[in-house]
Design an enzyme around this catalytic site. Structure first.
Site, PDB file in Angstrom:
ATOM      1  N   LYS A 128       0.835  -1.208   0.000  1.00 56.80           N
ATOM      2  CA  LYS A 128       0.000   0.000   0.000  1.00 56.80           C
ATOM      3  C   LYS A 128       0.864   1.251   0.000  1.00 56.80           C
ATOM      4  CE  LYS A 128      -4.272  -1.302  -0.189  1.00 56.80           C
ATOM      5  NZ  LYS A 128      -5.294  -1.689   0.720  1.00 56.80           N
ATOM      6  N   LYS A 208      -2.868 -12.297  -8.832  1.00 54.87           N
ATOM      7  CA  LYS A 208      -4.055 -12.665  -8.062  1.00 54.87           C
ATOM      8  C   LYS A 208      -5.241 -11.846  -8.586  1.00 54.87           C
ATOM      9  CE  LYS A 208      -5.114 -10.628  -4.253  1.00 54.87           C
ATOM     10  NZ  LYS A 208      -5.224 -10.003  -2.933  1.00 54.87           N
ATOM     11  N   LYS A 211      -9.648  -6.441  -7.687  1.00 53.23           N
ATOM     12  CA  LYS A 211     -10.275  -5.277  -8.286  1.00 53.23           C
ATOM     13  C   LYS A 211      -9.218  -4.220  -8.618  1.00 53.23           C
ATOM     14  CE  LYS A 211     -13.710  -1.793  -7.526  1.00 53.23           C
ATOM     15  NZ  LYS A 211     -14.271  -0.904  -6.538  1.00 53.23           N
TER      16      LYS A 211
HETATM   17  P1  AMP Z   1     -11.279  -8.545  -0.069  1.00 53.91           P
HETATM   18  O1  AMP Z   1     -12.152  -8.242  -1.234  1.00 53.91           O
HETATM   19  O2  AMP Z   1      -9.849  -8.233  -0.311  1.00 53.91           O
HETATM   20  O3  AMP Z   1     -11.828  -8.042   1.238  1.00 53.91           O
HETATM   21  O4  AMP Z   1     -11.285 -10.138   0.054  1.00 53.91           O
HETATM   22  C1  AMP Z   1     -12.375 -10.845   0.570  1.00 53.91           C
HETATM   23  C2  AMP Z   1     -12.024 -12.290   0.725  1.00 53.91           C
HETATM   24  O5  AMP Z   1     -11.763 -12.871  -0.558  1.00 53.91           O
HETATM   25  C3  AMP Z   1     -10.724 -12.513   1.542  1.00 53.91           C
HETATM   26  O6  AMP Z   1     -10.891 -13.645   2.349  1.00 53.91           O
HETATM   27  C4  AMP Z   1      -9.669 -12.732   0.498  1.00 53.91           C
HETATM   28  O7  AMP Z   1      -8.616 -13.539   0.985  1.00 53.91           O
HETATM   29  C5  AMP Z   1     -10.466 -13.460  -0.574  1.00 53.91           C
HETATM   30  N1  AMP Z   1      -9.877 -13.219  -1.903  1.00 53.91           N
HETATM   31  C6  AMP Z   1      -9.778 -12.021  -2.525  1.00 53.91           C
HETATM   32  N2  AMP Z   1      -9.183 -12.165  -3.736  1.00 53.91           N
HETATM   33  C7  AMP Z   1      -8.888 -13.484  -3.859  1.00 53.91           C
HETATM   34  C8  AMP Z   1      -8.274 -14.268  -4.888  1.00 53.91           C
HETATM   35  N3  AMP Z   1      -7.854 -13.718  -6.012  1.00 53.91           N
HETATM   36  N4  AMP Z   1      -8.125 -15.593  -4.664  1.00 53.91           N
HETATM   37  C9  AMP Z   1      -8.558 -16.173  -3.516  1.00 53.91           C
HETATM   38  N5  AMP Z   1      -9.163 -15.487  -2.516  1.00 53.91           N
HETATM   39  C10 AMP Z   1      -9.328 -14.163  -2.679  1.00 53.91           C
END
Ligand code: AMP
Ligand code: TRP
Length: 339
Positions: A128, A208, A211
Site C-alpha cells: 500500500k 491474483k 479489483k
Molecule cells: P477482499 O475483497 O480483499 O476483502 O477479500 C475478501 C475475501 O476474498 C478474503 O478472504 C480474500 O482472501 C479473498 N480473496 C480475494 N481475492 C482473492 C483471490 N484472487 N483468490 C482467492 N481469494 C481471494
C-alpha cells in the site's frame, strides 16, 4: 391407590457449543470470482457446521481513499451479495463492523502489545505504501491490529479467508500470544481455513484476481460482461497453434474448470490432445460461470430492490453480537487494569 411414576426423563444434554468462526470482507463494490472461490464458498459451507459470524469491514475500508456516500452504498451491496450467494441470516450472523464500535476500542488496547516493527513488515502495508504514496495514513499501519480485534472480540478460533490473508492471520496469532502472555490466557489463537482454490488468478493468468489490478471476473455482472471477461483470459502462453497440445496444469482457464462441474479431467484431456482449443474451453467456462451465478444474480437484484430488508438483517446481526462484544470488553478491561 399408588401410581407408579415413570422415572423422570433424563434432562436433554445441553447442545455442545459449536466452535466459532469469523471472517471479514471489505465493501469493495464488486464481488469477483476470486472472492467467491477463495472465501465466500467457505462462508456458506461453514455456516452449517459452526457458529458463524461474518462482518463487512467498513472501518478497514476507510484506510484507502473513499467517498462517504459510496461507502454506504457499497456496504449494502456487499451485504446483498453475500446473502445472494447463500449466507442465511438464520444460520449465521452478518453485520457491519462500525455497528459494533467495541472493535475499535479493542484494537486500541491490542495496539499496546503490538510492536510497530511487526506492522511495518506486513506485506500489504509495504504494498500500500507503494500504491498510495500520497495517503500512507496511520490506519494502514494499524490495519492488522483491527483485523485481530475483529476476530478475537468474539473469541473465534477459525477464519475462512483466501491465501492472501495468511500473513494477516499470522500477525493476529502473534498479537494474541503477546496479549495472553502479558495479561493471562484470554483469547484463542485463530487459524485460517482455506478453500480448494485459495489463490485465484485473474484474467491475465499471472496476478491474483483483484479489483485494484483490473483482472476480475465479476460474478454479478451482466452475462455479456462475464463472457467478455472470460474470453479475454490468458491461457497456456506456450500453446501457439490450435494443434499444439495444451498444458492444463499451467492454464488458468483449465484450473477454473475444476470449480465448475465434475468433468474437468475430460476437459483437460481435450486440451492435452488438442482435441479442443483454448477458445472452446473458454466458451464452456463462460457458459458455466454465467449459469452457476444466474440464481444468485437474480437474488441480488431482488435484495437490492428491498434495501430496508438488507438493513434490517444487518442491524439485527449487530444487535445479536452486542452481549458477546461487551462481555469480552469487560474481561479485557478487567485484565488490563482499566476501571
Ligand atoms: P477482499 O475483497 O480483499 O476483502 O477479500 C475478501 C475475501 O476474498 C478474503 O478472504 C480474500 O482472501 C479473498 N480473496 C480475494 N481475492 C482473492 C483471490 N484472487 N483468490 C482467492 N481469494 C481471494
Ligand atoms: N483484511 C481482510 C481483507 O482484506 C478483511 C478483514 C478484516 C478480515 N477483518 C477481518 C478477514 C477479520 C478475516 C477476519 O480481505
Amino acid at each position: 391407590m399408588t401410581t407408579e411414576l415413570a422415572p423422570a426423563p433424563a434432562p436433554a444434554p445441553a447442545p455442545a457449543a459449536r466452535p466459532r468462526i469469523f471472517s471479514g470482507i471489505q465493501p469493495s463494490g464488486i464481488v469477483h470470482l476470486g472472492n467467491d472461490l477463495g472465501a465466500i464458498r467457505n462462508y456458506v459451507r461453514l455456516q452449517y457446521e459452526y457458529e458463524a459470524i461474518y462482518c463487512i469491514v467498513d472501518y478497514h475500508a476507510l484506510t484507502s481513499s473513499h467517498d462517504p456516500e459510496l461507502l454506504r452504498t457499497r456496504t449494502r451491496e456487499m451485504a446483498a451479495s453475500l446473502l445472494a450467494l447463500g449466507l442465511d441470516p438464520e444460520r449465521c450472523t452478518l453485520f457491519v463492523q462500525s455497528h459494533r464500535p467495541e472493535h475499535t476500542e479493542l484494537a486500541w488496547l491490542l495496539c499496546t502489545v503490538t510492536p510497530v516493527s511487526w506492522l511495518e513488515r506486513t506485506p500489504t502495508y509495504k504494498e500500500k505504501k507503494q500504491n498510495q504514496p500520497d495517503d500512507i495514513n496511520h490506519g494502514l499501519l494499524t490495519y492488522p491490529v483491527l483485523q485481530a480485534a475483529d476476530i478475537v472480540i468474539y473469541k473465534a478460533s477459525l477464519v475462512p479467508v483466501g491465501k492472501d490473508q495468511a500473513a494477516h492471520l499470522e500477525l493476529s496469532r502473534e498479537i494474541v500470544r503477546a496479549f495472553n502472555s502479558r495479561y493471562g490466557e484470554t483469547f484463542p489463537e485463530p487459524q485460517a481455513v482455506f478453500t480448494e482454490a485459495p489463490i485465484v488468478l485473474g484474467t491475465d493468468g499471472v496476478k491474483k484476481m483483484s479489483k485494484s489490478v483490473g483482472n476480475t471476473i465479476d460474478i454479478f455482472a451482466e452475462p455479456d460482461t462475464i463472457r467478455k471477461q472470460v474470453m479475454s483470459m490468458v491461457t497456456d502462453t506456450k500453446r501457439i497453434l490450435r494443434t499444439d497440445p495444451g498444458r492444463p496444469e499451467v492454464c488458468n482457464v483449465c484450473q477454473l474448470h475444476r470449480s465448475f462441474g465434475d468433468d474437468y479431467e475430460t476437459i483437460w484431456e481435450g486440451e492435452r490432445t488438442a482435441r479442443t482449443g483454448c477458445v472452446d474451453t473458454k466458451r464452456l467456462l463462460a457458459d458455466r460461470i454465467i449459469e452457476h451465478y444466474r440464481e444468485p444474480r437474480e437474488r441480488y437484484a431482488e435484495l437490492m430492490a428491498q434495501p430496508e430488508l438488507v438493513d434490517e438483517i444487518l442491524a439485527a446481526g449487530a444487535e445479536r453480537l452486542r452481549p458477546k462484544a461487551q462481555a469480552t470488553m469487560a474481561e479485557v478491561r478487567e485484565r488490563m487494569g482499566l476501571r
